[in-house]
Write a protein that holds these residues in place. Sequence first.
Motif, mmCIF file in Angstrom:
data_model
loop_
_atom_site.group_PDB
_atom_site.id
_atom_site.type_symbol
_atom_site.label_atom_id
_atom_site.label_comp_id
_atom_site.label_asym_id
_atom_site.label_seq_id
_atom_site.Cartn_x
_atom_site.Cartn_y
_atom_site.Cartn_z
ATOM 1 N N LYS A 31 15.618 17.978 34.466
ATOM 2 C CA LYS A 31 16.550 17.645 35.545
ATOM 3 C C LYS A 31 16.260 18.491 36.784
ATOM 4 C CE LYS A 31 21.537 17.300 36.472
ATOM 5 N NZ LYS A 31 21.695 18.319 37.522
ATOM 6 N N TYR A 32 15.975 19.787 36.579
ATOM 7 C CA TYR A 32 15.623 20.651 37.707
ATOM 8 C C TYR A 32 14.341 20.176 38.386
ATOM 9 C CZ TYR A 32 19.029 24.019 35.815
ATOM 10 O OH TYR A 32 20.158 24.629 35.366
ATOM 11 N N LEU A 33 13.359 19.755 37.571
ATOM 12 C CA LEU A 33 12.106 19.278 38.148
ATOM 13 C C LEU A 33 12.320 18.018 38.970
ATOM 14 C CD1 LEU A 33 9.532 19.764 35.215
ATOM 15 C CD2 LEU A 33 10.027 21.300 37.120
ATOM 16 N N VAL A 34 13.091 17.077 38.439
ATOM 17 C CA VAL A 34 13.349 15.820 39.149
ATOM 18 C C VAL A 34 14.096 16.079 40.455
ATOM 19 C CG1 VAL A 34 14.631 13.643 39.048
ATOM 20 C CG2 VAL A 34 13.295 14.391 37.073
ATOM 21 N N GLU A 35 15.003 17.031 40.431
ATOM 22 C CA GLU A 35 15.793 17.358 41.622
ATOM 23 C C GLU A 35 15.029 18.230 42.612
ATOM 24 O OE1 GLU A 35 19.230 19.203 39.992
ATOM 25 O OE2 GLU A 35 20.210 17.300 39.466
ATOM 26 N N GLU A 36 13.770 18.572 42.291
ATOM 27 C CA GLU A 36 12.955 19.452 43.135
ATOM 28 C C GLU A 36 13.659 20.786 43.373
ATOM 29 O OE1 GLU A 36 9.885 19.152 44.176
ATOM 30 O OE2 GLU A 36 9.627 17.198 43.229
ATOM 31 N N ALA A 37 14.263 21.318 42.320
ATOM 32 C CA ALA A 37 14.946 22.608 42.405
ATOM 33 C C ALA A 37 13.936 23.702 42.705
ATOM 34 C CB ALA A 37 15.663 22.909 41.091
ATOM 35 N N GLY A 55 17.753 25.140 53.759
ATOM 36 C CA GLY A 55 18.848 24.436 53.096
ATOM 37 C C GLY A 55 18.738 24.453 51.589
ATOM 38 N N GLN A 56 17.873 25.311 51.040
ATOM 39 C CA GLN A 56 17.654 25.343 49.599
ATOM 40 C C GLN A 56 18.462 26.432 48.903
ATOM 41 O OE1 GLN A 56 13.433 25.591 48.842
ATOM 42 N NE2 GLN A 56 13.237 23.374 48.863
ATOM 43 N N HIS A 57 19.432 26.991 49.597
ATOM 44 C CA HIS A 57 20.280 27.979 48.936
ATOM 45 C C HIS A 57 21.545 27.300 48.459
ATOM 46 C CE1 HIS A 57 22.544 31.408 47.770
ATOM 47 N NE2 HIS A 57 23.388 31.313 48.767
ATOM 48 N N GLU A 93 8.046 5.753 33.351
ATOM 49 C CA GLU A 93 8.824 5.736 34.588
ATOM 50 C C GLU A 93 9.777 6.935 34.604
ATOM 51 O OE1 GLU A 93 8.555 3.714 37.097
ATOM 52 O OE2 GLU A 93 7.256 2.132 36.276
ATOM 53 N N LYS A 94 9.881 7.600 35.757
ATOM 54 C CA LYS A 94 10.694 8.806 35.840
ATOM 55 C C LYS A 94 12.124 8.572 35.382
ATOM 56 C CE LYS A 94 8.111 11.229 39.476
ATOM 57 N NZ LYS A 94 8.160 11.797 40.843
ATOM 58 N N ARG A 137 6.486 26.010 38.704
ATOM 59 C CA ARG A 137 7.858 25.597 38.918
ATOM 60 C C ARG A 137 8.915 26.480 38.269
ATOM 61 N NH1 ARG A 137 8.304 20.302 40.471
ATOM 62 N NH2 ARG A 137 10.446 20.942 40.912
ATOM 63 N N GLY A 138 8.550 27.165 37.184
ATOM 64 C CA GLY A 138 9.575 27.975 36.545
ATOM 65 C C GLY A 138 9.092 28.625 35.264
ATOM 66 N N VAL A 139 10.005 29.399 34.653
ATOM 67 C CA VAL A 139 9.754 30.085 33.387
ATOM 68 C C VAL A 139 10.886 29.731 32.438
ATOM 69 C CG1 VAL A 139 9.501 32.318 32.242
ATOM 70 C CG2 VAL A 139 8.544 31.979 34.531
ATOM 71 N N ILE A 140 10.534 29.332 31.214
ATOM 72 C CA ILE A 140 11.518 28.980 30.206
ATOM 73 C C ILE A 140 11.361 29.914 29.014
ATOM 74 C CG2 ILE A 140 12.557 27.107 28.877
ATOM 75 C CD1 ILE A 140 12.238 26.445 31.844
ATOM 76 N N ASP A 141 12.436 30.593 28.628
ATOM 77 C CA ASP A 141 12.429 31.423 27.428
ATOM 78 C C ASP A 141 13.140 30.663 26.314
ATOM 79 O OD1 ASP A 141 11.139 33.471 28.726
ATOM 80 O OD2 ASP A 141 12.954 34.629 29.120
ATOM 81 N N PHE A 142 12.396 30.325 25.260
ATOM 82 C CA PHE A 142 12.968 29.691 24.081
ATOM 83 C C PHE A 142 13.302 30.785 23.069
ATOM 84 C CE2 PHE A 142 10.312 26.396 25.969
ATOM 85 C CZ PHE A 142 11.161 25.299 25.954
ATOM 86 N N LEU A 143 14.566 30.854 22.664
ATOM 87 C CA LEU A 143 15.026 31.914 21.779
ATOM 88 C C LEU A 143 15.628 31.293 20.516
ATOM 89 C CD1 LEU A 143 16.737 33.993 24.613
ATOM 90 C CD2 LEU A 143 14.443 34.326 23.667
ATOM 91 N N PRO A 144 14.778 30.881 19.570
ATOM 92 C CA PRO A 144 15.254 30.239 18.347
ATOM 93 C C PRO A 144 15.652 31.265 17.290
ATOM 94 C CG PRO A 144 12.871 30.226 18.369
ATOM 95 C CD PRO A 144 13.307 30.909 19.645
ATOM 96 N N ASP A 145 16.419 30.799 16.304
ATOM 97 C CA ASP A 145 16.825 31.709 15.233
ATOM 98 C C ASP A 145 15.838 31.712 14.066
ATOM 99 O OD1 ASP A 145 17.411 29.122 14.440
ATOM 100 O OD2 ASP A 145 19.267 29.642 13.405
#
Length: 354
Positions: free
Chosen positions: A124-130, A212-214, A106-107, A67-75
């Motif tokens: 939120k992106y996952l729930v919205e099926e982004a 319609g996904q744009h 429950e979702k 579904r995606g890539v998340i970059d966590f950039l902590p200090d």
Amino acid sequence: MKNTTLCYLTRDDKVLMLHRTKKHNDVNEGKWIGVGGHVESGESKEMCVRREVWEETGLTLKSLKYRGVIDFLPDKFESERMFLYTSDEFAGEMHECDEGDLKWVEKDQVKSLDLWEGDRIFLKYLVEEAPFFHLKLNYQGDKLVSSELMPRVILASQSPRRRELLEQIDIFPEIIPADVEEFTLETEPSAVVEDLSTQKANATLLKLLRSGQHASDKPVIIIAADTVVVSDGRILGKPASHEKAFEMISALQGRTHEVYTGVTLFFLGSSDGRPALTNRKTFSEMTQVSVYPMSEAEIRAYADSDEPMDKAGAYGIQGSFGKNIREIHGDYTNVVGLPVGRVWNEIKGLWGCN
């Protein structure tokens, strides 16, 4: 930057969440997250997520969606690149987890849990099926100070090699393959691959618009490519049979040939609230490749394997055929299937990415 995976399992409008309460010195202590862990040496992303889900839950994944890539950039801690998955099909009996308490939630109740602020964004992106996304999250201590959704990049190809090349330069593409018949009236190799790459880009653009996904407020880059091998002026595509592969390798062994890759880049923005093609670029690169002499037995053994069957010229330089390569002049990645250095610099020049 360390690599990790995370998976959210769903069933009957519920999500499997892990309340991190048991692990000593856990950076996620007290938080609710999905199931996952560190990618081990020699392990692929998919192998990792399947292993982690089984170890932490006892469940075996039957389906898996990237579904995606998340970059966590902590200090304060090491940066982390997390590969995000979901699954709605699995088997087995769930057991207790030694890192926390597993619970089906429950979702519509997930947002009420104690979550990291960045997690709320991608959940939120996952729930919205982004569509597939790349998100960067900057933390100072436990506080999320900024988030950046990277431009959506679409690769108009199912080639795992092209995808891997893009990921090596930190471009994580969504795959929307172009369903086109590879036919062109062009005859010069550079013109052939440029024309075919343009056809692929157009086909994927049409699929995107019809879906319609744009979202018009998010920029999109479409990358399409086509590669051919040229020997004595003759264009060699993908072999239709092992015998054709044998003929192609026989023509290449002990000689120098050329590899051409054509690339088309489409840049989509918005105009009056509607998606619009704001810029485009088509180009090609050529690399000369010299092959050592090979015996008939060597050629036959390679041609009869699976490796040459989906590759232009019937060989993959990144595979076992690499032992037969004497030298190359030009871009190695161009021979693999995508000249990523040129691609990145064209993107920078046309869109100003850094």
